[in-house]
Design an enzyme around this catalytic site. Structure first.
Site, PDB file in Angstrom:
ATOM      1  N   HIS A 293       0.822  -1.215   0.000  1.00  0.00           N
ATOM      2  CA  HIS A 293       0.000   0.000   0.000  1.00  0.00           C
ATOM      3  C   HIS A 293       0.857   1.267   0.000  1.00  0.00           C
ATOM      4  O   HIS A 293       0.354   2.356  -0.273  1.00  0.00           O
ATOM      5  CB  HIS A 293      -0.982  -0.004   1.173  1.00  0.00           C
ATOM      6  CG  HIS A 293      -0.383   0.275   2.520  1.00  0.00           C
ATOM      7  ND1 HIS A 293      -0.222  -0.691   3.472  1.00  0.00           N
ATOM      8  CD2 HIS A 293       0.074   1.410   3.083  1.00  0.00           C
ATOM      9  CE1 HIS A 293       0.303  -0.163   4.561  1.00  0.00           C
ATOM     10  NE2 HIS A 293       0.504   1.133   4.345  1.00  0.00           N
TER      11      HIS A 293
ATOM     12  N   ASP B  72      -0.472  -7.758   1.587  1.00  0.00           N
ATOM     13  CA  ASP B  72      -0.008  -6.377   1.428  1.00  0.00           C
ATOM     14  C   ASP B  72       1.514  -6.338   1.567  1.00  0.00           C
ATOM     15  O   ASP B  72       2.066  -5.831   2.547  1.00  0.00           O
ATOM     16  CB  ASP B  72      -0.677  -5.492   2.490  1.00  0.00           C
ATOM     17  CG  ASP B  72      -0.370  -4.016   2.305  1.00  0.00           C
ATOM     18  OD1 ASP B  72       0.327  -3.664   1.340  1.00  0.00           O
ATOM     19  OD2 ASP B  72      -0.827  -3.215   3.151  1.00  0.00           O
TER      20      ASP B  72
ATOM     21  N   SER C  92       4.264   1.451   9.148  1.00  0.00           N
ATOM     22  CA  SER C  92       3.904   0.437   8.157  1.00  0.00           C
ATOM     23  C   SER C  92       5.157  -0.108   7.488  1.00  0.00           C
ATOM     24  O   SER C  92       6.045   0.644   7.090  1.00  0.00           O
ATOM     25  CB  SER C  92       2.987   1.062   7.103  1.00  0.00           C
ATOM     26  OG  SER C  92       2.683   0.132   6.097  1.00  0.00           O
TER      27      SER C  92
END
Length: 733
Positions: A409, A510, A601
């Site tokens: 992402h 992801d 992240s």
């Protein structure tokens, strides 16, 4: 020393400070989350620390305070609890004022200690205290100001001082407390920011008449490293009910320090649960050695994320002008003498041989299960990833050839609910509880550190040929339109490297892979653990959360436990790369209580051994927008086994194709949606009686039954009703 013994020892030093004074207009409680206001009098409270005799110089105290300190014990707390009651002249020029502070008439300062917290016939005794001095901590104030100024953000992402539970409604003074991180403040520019930072870090020294003959000595922790265990003892909401909240405890760890390149930071960021009233709390290490004093937090405006701040004791000592002392210092550990009295708090510490550095023979205490050495080793594998000097996230080094694992992402936000990454949280999903991607945005990154990479002696190759690349990368023009840079922090000074995208998963995971174009030698690859994580086991999240490249922070550490492992059936394609036998089940999602903030992240979830057990993917937020950093989701390492196998030699492309295979169940898990029910078996496998019944139903029997039941309605004549000039025939169905 175990946790109960450490808590009992630490509580001997923790106190609660209560300040009462006249306040006809009710203005003294501004910027204080909890207070009491009754009949024109305001009461505020904070936490504090009773300074043991071995940590202050009695001769200096006599010189500074004269006869006031005779028969008194010293207490240190935050100045914010007493500043509202200073005389108007001193309140306007607190930093420039010399000498003993002067309070307005009618103010009383009380202190409650552990020794006198028990009720008597007259209630809980509150010995009166005297305000002796205010101590500015310039190095910590400068660090805080530098930190805020380097975190340039849009106005809506600015920083405020104080607790998120505080109410600032109709408070004009509150506008002065907003740290507008756009280079200048609304009032006074950087000068106002300087005043706010000095006020936030200022300490107050109190004197209280106590007869504590059995007062214990304490040691000072000199090793403040990321991941080290912390114990806070304070009184949240103490002004409301000391009986319920006096000397409560909270535990956590050191998340980071500032300045980032200094071995003895002047400001610590703590991953610890704190509440209003705990400012002034003494913070102890896992060996119950004094680490520092907790102050009010920094808070992000939009997300209400709080950064707990601790001023190290050594920094306070330097600013005290010789009043306070560091010695004795605790360099390795202390052994708690078992011959303590029944009150659980008395005893003494004896130091072992001092060691200049932590070697391999160091034995860790069971208290807190702190494993700073393994955690520090894992930190060397976490890197900072930036795209076009705007978006940043984290990454994990997989091998010595510069292969980096991060989130997809970060590169393809449109696949995860947005056309582009435009702010904190880039991976929301439409759900009452939303998954919140943890990549973040920085405006105008200015590199202070030039790239110091050098071409590696080994051959750097692209594992994908031209025709293979198109099959794996959704947007083949990544490297042409995006500048991807990676900062490696395991070397000093840190090194910036250019990177290119080599893989973005097209399946339910992801994940993405980057390849460094030039490699500093040597690298520090992560060690993965593919076993099934145990619920309740210790977990650390390591990543670049909240503060971006401009701040120069090394990865931050947040601690928690594994709360849930969501499982799925192991895809057949995984069987060839499974590291361990999982009885047909694959851990598909890992949930922890360790805080995950925007920017983390692509970071790593680490166990107590320093081994990676998951890839950080997202935290959570309510549909109303409130972020829940302590509820987060990671991809377990068992699901990343194909990537790990590929990273060994980067030749077998079929390993990555395993991740690209669609899986509706795993996709529903990561969408935070209930999994779809399994499809019915083919009709050939059903009993013949059921097949015959289904065949009749398929020929319209249900519709025929519907018509037969309503035949009488159709046979009745229609009734016309006039509505003006139009006629409406009401339906009978």
């Amino acid at each position: 020393m175990g946790l109960p013994e450490a808590v009992a020892f630490a509580r001997n030093f923790a106190v609660m400070v209560r300040v009462r004074g006249p306040d006809p207009k009710g203005l003294k409680m501004r910027r204080h989350a909890f207070h009491q206001y009754r009949s024109g009098e305001t009461t505020l409270s904070a936490s504090g620390m009773l300074i043991p005799a071995n940590l202050y110089d009695t001769e200096v105290a006599k010189h500074l305070y004269g006869d006031l300190c005779e028969g008194m014990c010293l207490v240190v707390t935050v100045a914010s609890v007493v500043e509202p009651f200073l005389s108007p002249q001193q309140r306007e020029n607190v930093s420039q004022f010399q000498g003993r502070p002067e309070l307005i008439s009618g103010v009383r300062i009380d202190v409650m200690t552990e020794k006198i917290s028990e009720k008597t016939d007259k209630g809980i005794p509150w010995p009166e205290a005297q305000l002796l001095s205010l101590v500015d901590i310039p190095t910590s104030a400068h660090c805080l100001q530098s930190l805020v100024e380097s975190s340039f953000s849009p106005p809506e992402l600015g920083w405020e001082v104080g607790w998120s539970l505080a109410s600032y409604t109709n408070d004009s003074q509150h506008s002065k407390d907003i740290l507008q991180t756009q280079g200048s403040l609304a009032v006074g520019g950087s000068g106002m920011l300087n005043l706010l930072c000095r006020s936030l870090t200022r300490m107050a020294i109190l004197g209280v008449s106590l007869s504590l003959k059995d007062m214990l000595d304490s040691t000072v922790s000199s090793l403040n490293r990321r991941g080290d265990y912390l114990l806070a003892v304070g009184s949240p909401f103490g002004v409301l009910s000391p009986t319920h909240f006096f000397n409560s405890i909270s535990v956590g760890c050191i998340a980071n320090s500032y300045p980032p390149n200094s071995s003895d930071g002047s400001l610590l960021m703590a991953d610890i649960r704190s509440l209003p009233g705990m400012e002034g709390s003494p913070i102890f290490s896992e060996y119950a050695s004094l680490t520092g004093i907790l102050i009010r937090p920094l808070r992000q405006k939009t997300s209400s994320v709080e950064i707990q701040l601790v001023i190290p004791w050594e920094v306070i000592v330097i600013a005290s002008g010789g009043l306070l002392r560091n010695s004795p210092r605790n360099t390795v550990k202390e052994l708690y003498h078992e011959g303590k009295s029944q009150d659980g708090g008395k005893g003494s510490f004896a130091k072992t041989d001092n060691v200049g550095s932590w070697g391999s023979n160091h034995e860790h205490s069971k208290f807190g299960s702190s494993s700073s050495l393994p955690i520090e080793k894992a930190m060397a594998s976490i890197c900072l990833v930036t795209i076009d000097d705007g978006v940043w996230a984290s990454g994990v080094l997989l091998n010595s050839q510069g292969l980096i694992l991060t989130n997809a992402h970060l590169l393809e936000p449109w696949r995860f609910g947005k056309t582009q990454i435009s702010g904190y949280g880039d991976n929301p999903k439409i759900f009452p509880l939303l998954a919140e991607g943890a990549a973040s945005v920085v405006k105008g990154v200015e590199e202070k550190q030039h790239s110091q990479t050098r071409r590696s002696t080994m051959t750097i190759f692209d594992p994908f040929s031209a025709h293979e690349r198109e099959g794996y990368i959704s947007r083949p023009n990544y490297n042409r339109h995006q500048t991807i840079r990676v900062r490696l922090d395991h070397v000093k000074p840190c090194v910036w490297c250019n990177a290119k995208v080599v893989y973005v998963c097209k399946g339910p995971w992801d994940v993405a892979l980057l390849q460094l174009e030039s490699i500093p030698d040597p690298l520090a690859p992560i060690v993965m653990n593919f076993s099934w994580p145990s619920m309740g086991s210790k977990a650390y999240v390591i990543g670049h959360g909240l503060f971006g490249p401009r701040c120069g922070f090394f990865p931050s550490v947040c601690s928690g436990v594994v709360t849930k492992v969501v499982e799925a059936e192991t895809p057949q394609s995984y069987l060839s790369v499974q590291q361990e036998h999982t009885h047909g089940q694959l851990p598909a999602m890992l949930e922890t209580t360790a805080a995950v903030h925007p920017g983390a992240s692509g970071g790593a979830v680490i166990n107590s051994d320093g081994h990676m057990i998951g890839l950080v993917t997202s935290n959570a937020r309510h549909s109303g927008g409130t972020v829940i950093p302590h509820l987060n989701f990671s991809i377990p390492c068992a699901a990343l086994a194909p990537i790990y196998a590929f990273s060994k030699d980067m030749k077998d492309l079929s390993l990555l194709r395993v991740l690209d295979e669609p899986d509706e169940y795993i996709l529903s898990v990561w969408a935070l949606m209930p999994p779809s029910y399994p499809k019915l078996p083919p009709t050939s496998e059903l009993p013949q009686s059921l097949l015959d019944k289904n065949s009749k139903e398929n020929k319209g029997s249900r519709f025929e039954k519907f018509i037969a039941e309503r035949k009488e309605i159709f046979d009745q004549p229609s009734q016309h009703v006039k509505r003006g000039v139009n006629q409406i025939i009401p339906s009978k169905l």
